[in-house]
Write an enzyme that holds these catalytic residues in place. Structure first.
Site, PDB file in Angstrom:
ATOM      1  N   TYR A 143       0.851  -1.195   0.000  1.00  0.00           N
ATOM      2  CA  TYR A 143       0.000   0.000   0.000  1.00  0.00           C
ATOM      3  C   TYR A 143       0.879   1.235   0.000  1.00  0.00           C
ATOM      4  O   TYR A 143       1.810   1.331   0.806  1.00  0.00           O
ATOM      5  CB  TYR A 143      -0.877  -0.030   1.256  1.00  0.00           C
ATOM      6  CG  TYR A 143      -1.774   1.178   1.449  1.00  0.00           C
ATOM      7  CD1 TYR A 143      -2.926   1.356   0.692  1.00  0.00           C
ATOM      8  CD2 TYR A 143      -1.480   2.129   2.427  1.00  0.00           C
ATOM      9  CE1 TYR A 143      -3.751   2.468   0.887  1.00  0.00           C
ATOM     10  CE2 TYR A 143      -2.305   3.235   2.633  1.00  0.00           C
ATOM     11  CZ  TYR A 143      -3.428   3.395   1.861  1.00  0.00           C
ATOM     12  OH  TYR A 143      -4.243   4.485   2.065  1.00  0.00           O
ATOM     13  N   ASP A 243       9.287   2.199   0.267  1.00  0.00           N
ATOM     14  CA  ASP A 243       8.253   2.846   1.066  1.00  0.00           C
ATOM     15  C   ASP A 243       8.458   2.403   2.510  1.00  0.00           C
ATOM     16  O   ASP A 243       8.144   1.275   2.873  1.00  0.00           O
ATOM     17  CB  ASP A 243       6.871   2.440   0.540  1.00  0.00           C
ATOM     18  CG  ASP A 243       5.738   3.046   1.355  1.00  0.00           C
ATOM     19  OD1 ASP A 243       5.970   3.445   2.523  1.00  0.00           O
ATOM     20  OD2 ASP A 243       4.611   3.108   0.836  1.00  0.00           O
ATOM     21  N   LYS A 271       4.400   8.355   9.402  1.00  0.00           N
ATOM     22  CA  LYS A 271       4.029   7.683  10.661  1.00  0.00           C
ATOM     23  C   LYS A 271       4.974   7.970  11.821  1.00  0.00           C
ATOM     24  O   LYS A 271       4.925   9.042  12.403  1.00  0.00           O
ATOM     25  CB  LYS A 271       3.865   6.184  10.428  1.00  0.00           C
ATOM     26  CG  LYS A 271       2.682   5.851   9.499  1.00  0.00           C
ATOM     27  CD  LYS A 271       2.258   4.423   9.607  1.00  0.00           C
ATOM     28  CE  LYS A 271       1.237   3.997   8.562  1.00  0.00           C
ATOM     29  NZ  LYS A 271      -0.144   4.300   8.855  1.00  0.00           N
TER      30      LYS A 271
HETATM   31  C1  PLP Z   1       3.420   1.428   3.640  1.00  0.00           C
HETATM   32  C2  PLP Z   1       2.549   2.651   3.593  1.00  0.00           C
HETATM   33  N1  PLP Z   1       2.763   3.572   2.648  1.00  0.00           N
HETATM   34  C3  PLP Z   1       2.031   4.692   2.551  1.00  0.00           C
HETATM   35  C4  PLP Z   1       0.990   4.924   3.430  1.00  0.00           C
HETATM   36  C5  PLP Z   1       0.183   6.170   3.301  1.00  0.00           C
HETATM   37  O1  PLP Z   1       0.468   7.035   4.361  1.00  0.00           O
HETATM   38  P1  PLP Z   1      -0.589   8.119   4.859  1.00  0.00           P
HETATM   39  O2  PLP Z   1      -1.715   7.370   5.511  1.00  0.00           O
HETATM   40  O3  PLP Z   1       0.209   8.959   5.830  1.00  0.00           O
HETATM   41  O4  PLP Z   1      -1.017   8.895   3.673  1.00  0.00           O
HETATM   42  C6  PLP Z   1       0.721   3.989   4.434  1.00  0.00           C
HETATM   43  C7  PLP Z   1      -0.388   4.206   5.393  1.00  0.00           C
HETATM   44  O5  PLP Z   1      -0.804   3.334   6.110  1.00  0.00           O
HETATM   45  C8  PLP Z   1       1.518   2.818   4.521  1.00  0.00           C
HETATM   46  O6  PLP Z   1       1.284   1.877   5.434  1.00  0.00           O
END
Ligand code: PLP
Length: 434
Positions: A143, A243, A271
Site C-alpha cells: 500500500y 516505502d 508515521k
Molecule cells: C506502507 C505505507 N505507505 C504509505 C501509506 C500512506 O500514508 P498516509 O496514511 O500517511 O497517507 C501507508 C499508510 O498506512 C503505509 O502503510
C-alpha cells in the site's frame, strides 16, 4: 463485559455531520464499531465509555514513543508559542532534515510533506521525470497511499487478481478510472525472477515496494531479494523506491534499508517519524532530489515542514536512541513470543511473524506467509473474533493482525496483555478449526 455503547451512540449521532462518523475509511469497519476516545496515556487509551484499553494500534504505527511522550509534548508547546506557520523557512526544519540525513542511509537530501500518500506521489513523479519512462512497478498487497494512480492491488480478491505469475491490476476503490492505472504494473513480491523479467523490457521508471511487507502481514524480504532487485534496477536504469512509511523508525533507527543493508535511490517516511504529528519525508540521491529545485519537478504543500510538526519530529527523533530500541525491543520480543506460546498451548494454529516493534498474527496458516497470496489463506474471520475477545479483555489490536509496540509497552503492560491473550484464546479456541 466491557461496554462500548457511548461510542456507538456518538458515532450514530455525529454521522449527521461526519460521513460514517469517521474521517478515514480505515477507522470504519471495526467491531464492535468505531470507538471514540477522550485521551491517551502512555500505552493506554481511554474511551467515552470509561474503558481504559492497552493500545496496539499506536496511531496505525505512528506512536512509537506512546501517547504522551513528555519531550514531544514540551517541544510542541514551546513551538506553538513562537508561531504556527510561516510560509517560509525556520531553523527547526533544517535541524529536522539534518537528523534524517544522518540517520537514513539513502538520505543525501530530502523534502518534507504531510502524509505518506503525498510523498509517494512525489517519488513516482520524480522517477518518471528522471528516466523519461512512465511505468511504475508495485507489488500485490503493498500500500502506498489512497490516491487514484497507486491504489491498485492493495488487497485484491484473488478471483479478480489473475495468475500469481502474471497478476493483473485491481482497483482499490470505486471511482477510480481504468486509465488511472495506466502507468502502473503489478507483480508478486519476494519473487526475484519476476522482477528481473519485467525490468528486462526496459520501460520501467521505478520499482516501489515496502522493503518489509507490513501493511499486510509482517514479512521480511527473502535472503538476497532486496540485493537482487537493486542489481536489476541498476542494470536496467530503473529507480528503486522503498516505502518506509511503516518500517521507518520501527525496524530500527535507519529503517528497513539500514536493517537489511540495501540502500535504495529514493525512500519515503511518515508515521513514526514524528510520533503522531503529520510529517512525511521523501529522501534520496542528491541528483534525484535536486530535480525538485532545479529539474522542473514540482513539489508543493502549504503545510510542508510546518514548524510545530517539525518540533515534534526533532523531539521524537531525540527519543529514538539506541537505548530506546534496545529496551523496547526486549518488550516487543517478549510480547511476540508470549503470544506465539499462548496460542500454541491453546491449540490455535497461528503464525506470529515479523519484527520487534511490529509483528503480525495470522490464524490458520501452516507456514509463514512469503507474499500477499499466502496471507489470503489465513482465517481472517477467526482472528477478527480473537481481536474482539481481546477488546473485551481490555486490549485493542487491529483486526488485520498487526501489532505496533511503543516504548510504553513495558514489562507490566506486556504482562497484562499476555493475561488478556490467554483469556481471549480460551474464549475463541473452541470455535476455530484446527
Ligand atoms: C506502507 C505505507 N505507505 C504509505 C501509506 C500512506 O500514508 P498516509 O496514511 O500517511 O497517507 C501507508 C499508510 O498506512 C503505509 O502503510
Amino acid at each position: 463485559m466491557l461496554k462500548f455503547e457511548e461510542s456507538a451512540r456518538i458515532i450514530a449521532a455525529e454521522s449527521q455531520y461526519v460521513s460514517g462518523g469517521v474521517n478515514s475509511n480505515f477507522r470504519l469497519g471495526m467491531s464492535p464499531g468505531p470507538l471514540v476516545f477522550t485521551h491517551g496515556e502512555g500505552a493506554y487509551l481511554h474511551d467515552v465509555d470509561g474503558n481504559k484499553l492497552i493500545d496496539y494500534y499506536c496511531g496505525m504505527g505512528a506512536m512509537v514513543l506512546g501517547h504522551t511522550p513528555p519531550g514531544v509534548q514540551a517541544a510542541v508547546k514551546s513551538q506553538v508559542d513562537k508561531g504556527i506557520l510561516f510560509a517560509g523557512q525556520a531553523p527547526i526544519e533544517y535541524e529536522a532534515a539534518r537528523i534524517i540525513c544522518e540517520r537514513i542511509p539513502s538520505a543525501e537530501r530530502l523534502r518534507f510533506g504531510s502524509s505518506g500518500s503525498e510523498v509517494a506521489q512525489a517519488a513516482m513523479r520524480v522517477s518518471r521525470a528522471a528516466t523519461g519512462r512512465q511505468t511504475i512497478v508495485k507489488f500485490e498487497g503493498h500500500y502506498h497511499g489512497w490516491f487514484d494512480n497507486v491504489l491498485w492491488s492493495t488487497a485484491p480478491a484473488l478471483a479478480d487478481a489473475g495468475p500469481a505469475d502474471a497478476p493483473v491490476l485491481v482497483a482499490g476503490s470505486k471511482g477510480q478510472a481504468r486509465a488511472d492505472g495506466d502507468g502502473l504494473d503489478v507483480l508478486q513480491w519476494n519473487d526475484l525472477a519476476a522482477v528481473e523479467a519485467r525490468l528486462a523490457r526496459g520501460d520501467v521508471a521505478a520499482i516501489m515496494m515496502e522493503a518489509a511487507m507490513c501493511n499486510q502481514g509482517a514479512i521480511a524480504p527473502m535472503p538476497g531479494y532486496l540485493e537482487g532487485v537493486q542489481a536489476a534496477c541498476r542494470k536496467h536504469g530503473t529507480i528503486l523506491i522503498f516505502d518506509e512509511v511503516i518500517t521507518g523508525f520501527r525496524l530500527g533507527a535507519s529503517g528497513a534499508q539500514g536493517r537489511f543493508n540495501v540502500t535504495p535511490d529514493l525512500s519515503i517516511f511518515a508515521k513514526a517519524i514524528a510520533n503522531g504529528f503529520p510529517v512525511a519525508a521523501i529522501v534520496g540521491r542528491a541528483d534525484l532530489m535536486d530535480m525538485f529545485s532545479t529539474g522542473g519537478v514540482l513539489h508543493g504543500g502549504t503545510f510542508n515542514s510546518q514548524p510545530v510538526a517539525m518540533a515534534a519530529m526533532v523531539a521524537t527523533q531525540q527519543g529514538l536512541t539506541p537505548e530506546h530500541y534496545e529496551r523496547t525491543s526486549v518488550y516487543g520480543v517478549r510480547l511476540r513470543d508470549g503470544i506465539r506460546d499462548i496460542l500454541a498451548q491453546a491449540g490455535i494454529k497461528a503464525q506470529v511473524t515479523g519484527f520487534e516493534l511490529m509483528f503480525h498474527v495470522a490464524f490458520g496458516l501452516d507456514a509463514p506467509a512469503r507474499n500477499y497470496r499466502d496471507l489470503t489463506k489465513a482465517d481472517k474471520a477467526g482472528y477478527s473474533r480473537f481481536s474482539q475477545a481481546l477488546l473485551q479483555h481490555g486490549v485493542r489490536v487491529l483486526e488485520r493482525g498487526a501489532w505496533f509496540v511503543s516504548s510504553e509497552h513495558n514489562d507490566a503492560v506486556v504482562d497484562k496483555t499476555l493475561e488478556a491473550v490467554r483469556a481471549a484464546a480460551k474464549d475463541v479456541a473452541p470455535s476455530l478449526a484446527t
